[in-house]
Design a protein around this motif. Structure first.
Motif, PDB file in Angstrom:
ATOM      1  N   UNK A  51       0.702  -1.244  -0.025  1.00  0.00           N
ATOM      2  CA  UNK A  51      -0.107   0.033  -0.257  1.00  0.00           C
ATOM      3  C   UNK A  51       0.780   1.147  -0.118  1.00  0.00           C
ATOM      4  N   UNK A  52       1.881   1.381   0.712  1.00  0.00           N
ATOM      5  CA  UNK A  52       2.750   2.651   0.801  1.00  0.00           C
ATOM      6  C   UNK A  52       3.216   2.877  -0.578  1.00  0.00           C
ATOM      7  N   UNK A  53       3.664   1.537  -1.198  1.00  0.00           N
ATOM      8  CA  UNK A  53       4.429   1.893  -2.518  1.00  0.00           C
ATOM      9  C   UNK A  53       3.431   2.086  -3.553  1.00  0.00           C
ATOM     10  N   UNK A  54       2.233   1.673  -3.488  1.00  0.00           N
ATOM     11  CA  UNK A  54       1.157   2.132  -4.344  1.00  0.00           C
ATOM     12  C   UNK A  54       0.958   3.574  -4.212  1.00  0.00           C
ATOM     13  N   UNK A  55       0.750   3.757  -2.945  1.00  0.00           N
ATOM     14  CA  UNK A  55       0.470   5.472  -2.877  1.00  0.00           C
ATOM     15  C   UNK A  55       1.606   6.194  -3.372  1.00  0.00           C
ATOM     16  N   UNK A  56       2.835   5.793  -3.294  1.00  0.00           N
ATOM     17  CA  UNK A  56       4.128   6.668  -3.678  1.00  0.00           C
ATOM     18  C   UNK A  56       4.123   6.767  -5.041  1.00  0.00           C
ATOM     19  N   UNK A  57       3.850   5.508  -5.873  1.00  0.00           N
ATOM     20  CA  UNK A  57       3.767   5.712  -7.333  1.00  0.00           C
ATOM     21  C   UNK A  57       2.553   6.627  -7.882  1.00  0.00           C
ATOM     22  N   UNK A  58       1.359   6.397  -7.124  1.00  0.00           N
ATOM     23  CA  UNK A  58       0.177   7.059  -7.835  1.00  0.00           C
ATOM     24  C   UNK A  58       0.146   8.557  -7.424  1.00  0.00           C
ATOM     25  N   UNK A  60       2.928  10.563  -6.114  1.00  0.00           N
ATOM     26  CA  UNK A  60       4.361  11.310  -6.205  1.00  0.00           C
ATOM     27  C   UNK A  60       4.942  10.870  -7.563  1.00  0.00           C
ATOM     28  N   UNK A  61       4.972   9.606  -8.232  1.00  0.00           N
ATOM     29  CA  UNK A  61       5.851   9.338  -9.343  1.00  0.00           C
ATOM     30  C   UNK A  61       4.799   9.731 -10.650  1.00  0.00           C
ATOM     31  N   UNK A  62       3.782   9.349 -10.586  1.00  0.00           N
ATOM     32  CA  UNK A  62       2.954   9.501 -11.657  1.00  0.00           C
ATOM     33  C   UNK A  62       2.667  10.853 -12.099  1.00  0.00           C
ATOM     34  N   UNK A  63       2.536  11.908 -11.160  1.00  0.00           N
ATOM     35  CA  UNK A  63       2.246  13.115 -11.465  1.00  0.00           C
ATOM     36  C   UNK A  63       3.396  13.582 -12.122  1.00  0.00           C
ATOM     37  N   UNK A  64       4.597  13.169 -12.090  1.00  0.00           N
ATOM     38  CA  UNK A  64       5.846  13.856 -12.853  1.00  0.00           C
ATOM     39  C   UNK A  64       5.649  13.917 -14.138  1.00  0.00           C
ATOM     40  N   UNK A  65       4.888  13.070 -14.755  1.00  0.00           N
ATOM     41  CA  UNK A  65       4.598  13.174 -15.941  1.00  0.00           C
ATOM     42  C   UNK A  65       4.046  14.342 -16.619  1.00  0.00           C
ATOM     43  N   UNK A  66       3.059  14.908 -15.817  1.00  0.00           N
ATOM     44  CA  UNK A  66       2.566  16.123 -15.935  1.00  0.00           C
ATOM     45  C   UNK A  66       3.714  17.383 -16.000  1.00  0.00           C
ATOM     46  N   UNK A  67       4.849  17.116 -15.301  1.00  0.00           N
ATOM     47  CA  UNK A  67       5.876  18.353 -15.279  1.00  0.00           C
ATOM     48  C   UNK A  67       6.025  18.707 -16.475  1.00  0.00           C
ATOM     49  N   UNK A  68       6.004  18.060 -17.614  1.00  0.00           N
ATOM     50  CA  UNK A  68       6.294  18.662 -18.762  1.00  0.00           C
ATOM     51  C   UNK A  68       5.400  19.766 -19.329  1.00  0.00           C
ATOM     52  N   UNK A  69       4.347  20.030 -18.635  1.00  0.00           N
ATOM     53  CA  UNK A  69       3.586  21.230 -18.974  1.00  0.00           C
ATOM     54  C   UNK A  69       4.181  22.461 -18.855  1.00  0.00           C
ATOM     55  N   UNK A  70       5.227  22.468 -17.849  1.00  0.00           N
ATOM     56  CA  UNK A  70       6.093  23.764 -17.760  1.00  0.00           C
ATOM     57  C   UNK A  70       6.835  24.130 -18.923  1.00  0.00           C
ATOM     58  N   UNK A  71       7.096  22.976 -19.612  1.00  0.00           N
ATOM     59  CA  UNK A  71       7.917  23.173 -21.137  1.00  0.00           C
ATOM     60  C   UNK A  71       6.827  23.270 -22.448  1.00  0.00           C
ATOM     61  N   UNK A  72       5.858  23.170 -21.979  1.00  0.00           N
ATOM     62  CA  UNK A  72       4.765  23.551 -23.239  1.00  0.00           C
ATOM     63  C   UNK A  72       3.970  24.501 -23.131  1.00  0.00           C
ATOM     64  N   UNK A  73       3.106  25.111 -24.150  1.00  0.00           N
ATOM     65  CA  UNK A  73       2.049  26.090 -24.159  1.00  0.00           C
ATOM     66  C   UNK A  73       0.785  25.293 -23.818  1.00  0.00           C
ATOM     67  N   UNK A  74       0.679  24.674 -22.680  1.00  0.00           N
ATOM     68  CA  UNK A  74      -0.634  23.830 -22.234  1.00  0.00           C
ATOM     69  C   UNK A  74      -2.087  24.379 -22.487  1.00  0.00           C
ATOM     70  N   UNK A  75      -2.715  23.626 -23.224  1.00  0.00           N
ATOM     71  CA  UNK A  75      -4.212  23.858 -23.412  1.00  0.00           C
ATOM     72  C   UNK A  75      -5.092  22.451 -23.064  1.00  0.00           C
ATOM     73  N   UNK A  76      -5.921  22.849 -22.137  1.00  0.00           N
ATOM     74  CA  UNK A  76      -6.631  21.469 -21.783  1.00  0.00           C
ATOM     75  C   UNK A  76      -7.555  20.893 -23.239  1.00  0.00           C
ATOM     76  N   UNK A  77      -7.436  21.845 -24.026  1.00  0.00           N
ATOM     77  CA  UNK A  77      -8.300  21.180 -25.327  1.00  0.00           C
ATOM     78  C   UNK A  77      -7.487  20.200 -26.063  1.00  0.00           C
TER      79      UNK A  77
END
Length: 334
Positions: A51-58, A60-77
């Motif tokens: 359970x702690x490992x699942x929480x850590x992955x979901x 803490x690590x999975x949201x790192x994928x969204x860090x690339x928004x900082x390098x894009x002109x992000x649009x939800x569309x």
């Protein structure tokens, strides 16, 4: 001429080590077999880690994928992959923004003020309570200092506004009794940082002192008994026995606190903000919230870039302070 052979060279342990010295390290297959054997023998402990490992992955690590928004002109569309890549444009925009300097200065001043003022007080409280021999008094002080930790941040801020109100607060009553004008503490930019920091210390020092009291309970009583026999005073026993015993734990907590030096408590500082104190109360967290969610044009890329920069600075501070702590006290997080 007599020849002396050391006991270390002829001991059975070293003889066995000599026989297997040429074997080298375990092969990859043997290492994996040893690992699976350890897992089968202690499978209950590894199940508890799931359970702690699942929480850590979901979270803490999975949201790192969204860090690339900082390098894009992000649009939800268009989504993350469909948004155009702009590189460091959002970071350059923040560095060139007129908000950059005041927001960074406010964040650093409040953070380091909280760290420097708040770090030693729980240690002093724990050392003082550890010397108290009256159990009732010690328990009462612990309960009184620990109770504010359970008060929610919203209630704490509401109490501050009521107690420091310029017309009906305690300070207003005292000012009226002295026939002077009551100050507006919550609207005074010069008083905001002091109110924020010391109210936080009052709220959290009891909880932090519990950690240090637990460490002090593990100090060998024989050390104090020997010091008393040698004529050591209480202050000398605190200096040469209790403080060295607390040092490793204190260093670890200092490293972890330094890593969050830019993570000023968002909820509390946002609730304490008024138009009068906004010049000294606007920090990175509140600025990101306003830019990313409250502005008419939601700028997710800009706010993500600021948050990513904040995290990178926190990581650098953790590494630097941990290295310093290991050189000074031989203790650290790693």
């Amino acid at each position: 001429m007599p020849v002396f052979i050391s006991d270390q060279a002829t001991s059975p342990r070293n003889a066995g080590a000599g026989r297997f010295a040429g074997r080298g390290q375990l092969s990859g297959r043997e290492a994996r077999a040893k690992l699976w054997l350890r897992i089968r023998r202690n499978w209950q402990l590894y199940v508890l880690l799931i359970l702690p490992l699942v929480w850590l992955v979901v979270f803490r690590y999975a949201p790192m994928y969204g860090a690339q928004i900082a390098f894009r002109q992000y649009s939800p569309a268009f989504g993350i992959e469909g948004s155009p890549w702009v590189g460091l444009a959002s970071f350059e925009r923040f560095f060139n923004s007129p908000k950059f300097e005041p927001v960074i200065i406010n964040t650093l001043v409040i953070s380091f003020y909280s760290l420097i003022a708040g770090f030693p007080i729980p240690i002093i409280l724990a050392l003082s309570l550890n010397q108290v021999r009256t159990r009732l008094f010690r328990s009462s002080v612990q309960m009184i200092t620990f109770a504010p930790y359970f008060i929610s941040t919203v209630v704490i801020v509401g109490m501050l506004f009521q107690f420091l109100h310029p017309r009906v607060g305690f300070t207003a009553v005292l000012a009226n009794a002295l026939s002077v004008n009551a100050p507006n503490w919550m609207g005074d930019p010069g008083a905001f940082r002091h109110i924020f920091v010391w109210s936080g210390i009052w709220q959290n020092m009891g909880f932090s002192a519990v950690i240090y009291l637990a460490v002090l309970s593990t100090v060998d009583p024989a050390l104090h008994e020997a010091a008393v026999v040698d004529g050591a005073s209480r202050l000398q026993r605190i200096r040469y026995i209790d403080i060295p015993g607390l040092a490793p734990t204190a260093m670890v907590l200092l490293v972890l606190s330094t890593g969050q030096v830019l993570e000023v408590a968002f909820e509390k500082i946002y609730l304490m903000q008024t138009p009068l104190n906004l010049g000294v109360s606007e920090v990175i967290n509140t600025y990101v919230y306003k830019v990313g969610l409250l502005s008419p044009i939601l700028d997710f890329s800009y706010s993500t870039a600021i948050g990513l920069l904040q995290g990178l600075v926190g990581l650098a501070l953790i590494v630097a302070v941990n290295n310093w702590a290991r050189r000074m006290t031989q203790s650290g997080v790693w």
